[in-house]
Scaffold this active site. Structure first.
Site, mmCIF file in Angstrom:
data_model
loop_
_atom_site.group_PDB
_atom_site.id
_atom_site.type_symbol
_atom_site.label_atom_id
_atom_site.label_comp_id
_atom_site.label_asym_id
_atom_site.label_seq_id
_atom_site.Cartn_x
_atom_site.Cartn_y
_atom_site.Cartn_z
ATOM 1 N N GLY A 41 1.120 -0.819 0.164
ATOM 2 C CA GLY A 41 0.444 -0.406 0.288
ATOM 3 C C GLY A 41 0.158 1.556 0.002
ATOM 4 O O GLY A 41 1.592 1.538 0.607
ATOM 5 N N TYR A 42 1.055 1.848 -0.946
ATOM 6 C CA TYR A 42 2.487 2.857 -0.786
ATOM 7 C C TYR A 42 1.133 4.799 -1.906
ATOM 8 O O TYR A 42 0.917 5.221 -1.483
ATOM 9 C CB TYR A 42 3.192 2.773 -1.767
ATOM 10 C CG TYR A 42 4.350 1.697 -1.673
ATOM 11 C CD1 TYR A 42 3.745 1.504 -0.455
ATOM 12 C CD2 TYR A 42 5.279 1.728 -2.428
ATOM 13 C CE1 TYR A 42 5.236 0.500 0.466
ATOM 14 C CE2 TYR A 42 6.750 1.375 -1.410
ATOM 15 C CZ TYR A 42 5.848 0.354 -0.717
ATOM 16 O OH TYR A 42 7.665 -0.245 -0.376
ATOM 17 N N GLU A 52 13.280 -4.521 -5.315
ATOM 18 C CA GLU A 52 11.676 -4.530 -6.022
ATOM 19 C C GLU A 52 12.411 -3.883 -7.632
ATOM 20 O O GLU A 52 11.696 -4.495 -8.660
ATOM 21 C CB GLU A 52 10.556 -3.577 -5.796
ATOM 22 C CG GLU A 52 9.287 -3.745 -5.962
ATOM 23 C CD GLU A 52 8.374 -1.495 -6.227
ATOM 24 O OE1 GLU A 52 7.250 -1.979 -6.667
ATOM 25 O OE2 GLU A 52 8.171 -1.539 -4.898
ATOM 26 N N THR A 107 -2.106 -3.488 -5.599
ATOM 27 C CA THR A 107 -2.453 -4.507 -6.047
ATOM 28 C C THR A 107 -2.540 -5.916 -5.374
ATOM 29 O O THR A 107 -2.115 -6.107 -4.441
ATOM 30 C CB THR A 107 -1.195 -5.072 -7.064
ATOM 31 O OG1 THR A 107 -1.153 -4.007 -7.453
ATOM 32 C CG2 THR A 107 -1.336 -6.266 -8.180
#
Lengths: 383, 371, 383, 371
Positions: free
Chosen positions: A128-129, A245, A162
């Site tokens: 959750g960014y 990432e 996502t």
């Protein structure tokens, strides 16, 4: 977890490959393979569990935490074999992304609690960014966490999260202090999605699948022990995790997958010898194989130095761009068939749809071009 | 055939725009995906009433005697409904009859919307440059399988390309005849596209030999121009959405359209848009007057290749400039994207258009002239 | 000048083409044709004079000034025939570029003096706009003109002045007032290059030819009657002339020339039927033929409205870009031959070299992209 | 063959860099255009003295027993002299001898610089993917015409590819023999390239049949890697010049490198530069260890195609970002541009590399393995 595993980096490559193939053949059912989209987690869970049992679920983790401790070239081979046999895309943001951060930043309690559960597939994680007004400009995020005794009270919203609709947990960036610069005052939090006050709204993507979501927080109470790293130092944790990432975001595996699909098409149509398509296919192959060379080099650097330099933006830009190019080439070679919505391995539109997101997520390619200009090329700030 | 005059063109443009204002319905399109007949820009009766079916029918059959120049204006405008269906399907059927010089009254019914012939010509994914049907016509019946038949759900008749003793024929089949069976697939935009199975279906020959070959070729070339015209509409609309987004979305404290790198991306899109518009305008302005099949085919192929290429560019860049919003199914952009994906490979993609153009160049080199 | 010419826009196209071809065949010697670079003016002067005699030297001028009064489609045909028969590139910036400006802005005296002399090739003109610190940012030019009674005293420098080393005259932008905004206070001046105090230094271009120059002014005395339009209003004159220049700069004639060379190559090598090269050649042809459609449309607009809209930047960008692409394709199709320096019609490197300048001159393509963003797309100013 | 170790690599890099610092001379290059032998990075004696000619010769002939991995480092570094000549020409000759396992002492002389064999293999502009010489060897003499012979002015011998009774041979010809005649053309960078006419020139066979085919192929593949390495050097140097320009040139009151649109252009160049560097590093790091000719050829072809494509991009963008300065012959950039133009079509351009790669894929598919 068994401790009798061989040193995966030392056994002969052929044997290593054979081990992975054997695992896939025995554990991954045919109906899960070569599927263009992500299945819901319950569908793939038996396969996830099998990887967990064999300690194959977190190939990059150190052996002591149930990983395989693979070096980058072995890790690449691992992914290559998985991709070649069409194993499904798992909900593995936890082991892939968060796990290394917990290993680096977590307390012993956090390690002991979270690592085995994500390893076992008991916890499914989402990231959750992004927020509606904090996309490329992530540091301006607003989702509010008020420190309240032992707890943090969260109010606000995340978007483009996502798999939030199937996740049990979210690792998110929450603003816990508004007094300093905008990168400061952010905490990296591990949030149980079953807590009261959390609402999830899935958003259909271009392919028609609910891939990402809006997540709303309404007075959600999270204990401060769920902060990873120090309070208000979340930006640092997130940045360290960005390294992993970005390697992942820059992997050419998705482009390679379309390349294989393209090759099957050309073979079926008898076009491998056609000078036009042979030339285009060679060019596409070079684009993807060269990306693999670059990927391997960056992965090696990460292992050697333990960190990813800013140059890695180049890898992310390249790999995601060629994924798009290849998906467009696939439409071109299939002529009128490209207009049809189908499903399964023959889905020609899936690569088109799937390749649109990676140039936008994990930092838009434009943001990465800015980074290169500023941090690698040393050009003056543009304002 | 004559070219549409500026006044008629303007009138058509206005009618279509008004129609779209009233009837564009993204929610209905999303809800109808996979259905037959699916969402339409207008049903046959409405198209007939608005005169759109009469446009390309010769005057002695009660039509307006215009051609692809006028129909192109309608197709482009209907991009405002996110799709021109069933315009192109019906156009192809009617034009095949026109070029085959069929004259037993069917075209008069086309004008009224009481007959809706549809063209069934394609069998394989790459037939556009040189269609050679496996479908056979013999003694009044036709057998074979046709694919990518657009608007088949609306069809009263099928104009079918076939072979008779190794020569091309075009035959007319009543859609309700025995031996005619339809199955439906779904395109990227959720609308149906059909496979037509013909098993000794009763049929009438409407053109034979080189007449049939020529009629089909001209019809396909006109069809590809019509698709090009619709794509132009989608390009313009995607560009409009992107520019709105660039002028409203803020990041780093300012509208993202003020970032020079994004400005150059948008300007580059405009360069292609403007180029493409020029080619379309030039082509629509002369197409119906061109009688030489090589010249016509080359113009059509070049136009369509440009439209396809620009569409791909604008799709790719629009999604990117929209950011995460661009990859959802929930915004208007996605309706254009999916329609374009349904059109790019229909009636010849860029590679096929270039192959066709090259074949025509070679043909024209053999007969003397070039370009 | 004869006045018995037919109406060139009305005679049948075939007849029009035949007339031009006849002129070329009879007047333009074979040794001047199909040459990749510009000859010095003395070499091409007999051909220039022949065009002058026939009133073919200024096809776009009105008939009353010795032009042909061609409409845009005829003008295109004129250029097409000239190009197809490989007629040489003339030193015709005067008739092509300055002429229309003098017709629009000149006094009767200026028209009477300059027009016939440039028509006859007696005056050869160069354009003096750019300065070392005023390239893309042309309005910041510094070359100083001090008003002094009837005269202007010029001091300063111009650079990238095409053909200054062979020109008899320069039309240049000179700063005659420094009090206002930078676009103001500029005068458009017609300068005799033989005046004392003018020094010209040719600069070799990539092809090794002295194509452009530095020009230095040291107390050069020019009468004020040599100002075109009003004093300090030169920016307006230059802008109006930019219209003509941009149509010219956006002409696909140079791309078409390389396309023909490419076609000859493919034909000679037997590659016209090779699927790869056929596809590339078709794409290249579309790029160039589509540019012609766009060019014709803009040229029509100019004739109809008498002015060029800002959208024309799109034409300039496209035509100059494809000229580059085609020149690179020519190198690719010629394999090892592309590495050799040769001369004449077979010079494969000439198109490469020649195609580098047009994306930079007449406003860099980047400046044109800015113009489109701001003036056509209505995007916000970037600072 | 072994791969160069990091220490030796570093030492080579430093030596070359120092050499270039002292000897790079743009003015001399401009003044020597069209001359024979023209400007060189170093003459044969100097190269021998610096040990560069020994690098790729096996140890039992007195060399260092390294290969293209080490020579690639030198070639790349010599881009600092704007050209690596005559390194590649001499490398090709020596390597042909190595791969042909020629062993009568000539290689020992190569190390000392007293023998300078040069490879003469090409006859037509597009021979790279599948050279099939028309040059004939019969009874001790060879006849034919070879073109694009690099560094022929320095040659003591020519290693010539020819056919003997329909089979490949490699033969050695003394440059001073009767029947050997050279003529010189000029490349884009002003340096000479030769046509070698052989008229019953006395010659010795050094490899026959599949040995000859294999030796030539390996030599050409190594040569193309060497050209790739030199191109990498030019790319880096062009990038450096562009970045300097972007950081100093001012327009509209600020350095042009602060314009975001130009930043993205530069960053895009960097993406390609970085990608290309990865492919080169990977290839040089493994090339000499690869024994399978298909794997070697495919690696070389892929590397070279990438280098060519990136070079084209960097040339185009560098000139553009330099503005008018970029199209003069007076700046340093132009020396790199012209050298690159001399190299892009030498030993296989991108299209030829892709064709070669495809042919190897097909060959490998026939024998089982892919990639």
């Amino acid at each position: 977890m068994t401790n009798s595993a061989p040193d995966w980096n030392e056994i002969p490559e052929a044997e290593f490959r054979a081990t992975i193939r054997e695992c896939i053949e025995n554990e991954c059912p045919a109906e899960l393979r070569y599927h263009p989209y992500r299945f819901p987690p319950e569908v793939t869970m038996p396969w996830y569990k099998a990887l967990h049992r064999r300690n194959f679920i977190a190939p990059g983790w150190p052996v002591e935490y149930g990983g395989m401790g693979l070096n980058p070239s072995r890790h690449l081979i691992f992914i290559e074999e998985m991709e070649a046999m069409g194993t499904p895309w798992l909900h593995d943001a936890g082991v892939r992304n968060l796990g290394p951060a917990i290993i680096a930043w977590g307390t012993e309690e956090q390690k002991a609690y979270y690592l085995p559960r994500m390893h076992a597939g008991e916890h499914i994680w989402c990231q959750g960014y992004s927020e509606p007004s904090a996309g490329s400009d992530l540091a301006s995020l607003q989702c509010d966490g008020r420190l309240d005794g032992e707890n943090v009270i969260i109010n606000g919203q995340k978007i483009w999260t996502t798999s939030a609709h199937v996740a049990t947990h979210m690792f998110g960036l929450i603003r816990t202090d508004r007094s300093g610069k905008k990168q400061e005052g952010i905490s990296f939090m591990l949030i149980d999605m079953s807590l009261p006050g959390i609402t999830v709204r899935p958003i259909a993507n271009l392919g028609g699948h609910p891939d990402f979501c809006e997540v709303f927080f309404d007075n959600v109470v999270v204990p401060q022990s769920c902060i990873l790293g120090e309070v208000n130092q979340g930006w640092k944790v997130a940045r360290s995790l960005l390294g992993f990432e970005r390697i992942w975001a820059g992997s050419p595996r998705r482009a390679m997958k379309v390349l294989r699909q393209l090759r099957r098409e050309l073979e079926t149509q008898g076009l491998l010898d056609d000078p036009l398509w042979a030339d285009r296919f060679a060019k596409a192959s070079f684009d993807a194989l060269d990306a693999q060379d670059m990927y391997t080099q960056f992965a090696d650097l990460v292992r050697t130095d333990g960190k990813v330099g800013v140059e890695i933006s180049a890898l992310k830009i390249w790999s995601t761009s060629i994924f798009q190019n290849l998906s467009e080439m696939l439409l071109e070679v299939t002529g009128s068939r490209s207009t049809l919505s189908t499903s399964g391995e023959d889905d020609l539109l899936a690569p088109y749809y799937e390749s649109r997101a990676p140039t936008i997520f994990a930092g838009t390619n434009e943001v990465h071009l800015n980074i290169l200009a500023r941090s690698v090329l040393g050009l003056a700030k543009s304002e | 055939m004559t070219i549409v005059d500026p006044q008629t063109a303007e009138m058509l443009r206005e009618t279509v725009a008004k129609h779209c204002e009233r009837h564009a319905d993204g929610a209905l399109i999303r809800a109808s995906r996979g259905d037959v007949p699916g969402a339409l820009a207008a049903d046959v009766a409405t198209m007939a009433e608005l005169g759109w079916l009469a446009v390309s029918v010769p005057e002695d059959h009660g039509g307006l005697g215009l051609g692809v120049s006028a129909t192109g204006i309608i197709a482009e405008g209907l991009s405002g409904c996110y799709s021109s269906d069933p315009l192109t399907g019906l156009f192809l059927g009617a034009r095949a009859l026109v070029h085959a010089q069929e004259s037993d009254g069917l075209l008069a019914q086309v004008v009224e919307g009481s007959a809706t012939p549809v063209l069934a010509w394609q069998e394989n994914a790459h037939d556009f440059a040189s269609p050679l049907p496996a479908t056979e016509y013999r003694n009044g019946t036709v057998s074979g399988t046709k694919r990518w038949v657009a608007s088949a759900a609306q069809a009263s008749h099928f104009v079918v390309s076939a072979r008779e003793d190794g020569r091309d024929v075009l035959v007319l089949v009543d859609a309700s005849s025995d031996g005619v069976s339809l199955s439906f697939g779904t395109r990227a935009d959720g609308t149906p596209i059909s496979e037509l199975a013909l098993t000794s279906a009763p049929s009438t020959v409407i053109a034979r030999g080189s007449d049939a070959t020529r009629a089909l070729r001209r019809t396909l070339d006109e069809g590809t121009i019509l698709v090009a015209a619709e794509l132009m509409g989608h390009i313009d609309r995607m560009m409009k959405l992107v520019l709105e987004h660039l002028n409203t979305r803020k990041q780093f404290g300012k509208v993202i359209g003020s970032f020079q790198a994004l400005q150059h991306r948008a300007s580059n899109m405009f360069v292609h848009q403007r180029l493409t518009r020029s080619v379309l305008t030039t082509t629509l302005g002369c197409a119906d007057l061109i009688t030489d099949p090589v010249e016509f085919g080359q113009r059509a192929a070049r136009l369509r290749a440009r439209l396809n290429d620009t569409t791909q560019l604008v799709m790719r860049e629009s999604i990117q400039l929209f950011g995460a919003m661009g990859i959802t199914d929930e915004n208007e952009l996605s309706l254009h994207i999916k329609r374009c994906l349904s059109l790019l490979g229909y009636l010849g993609n860029s590679t096929e258009q270039r192959r066709y153009w090259t074949a025509l160049s070679a043909q024209s080199a053999r007969t003397g002239d070039t370009n």
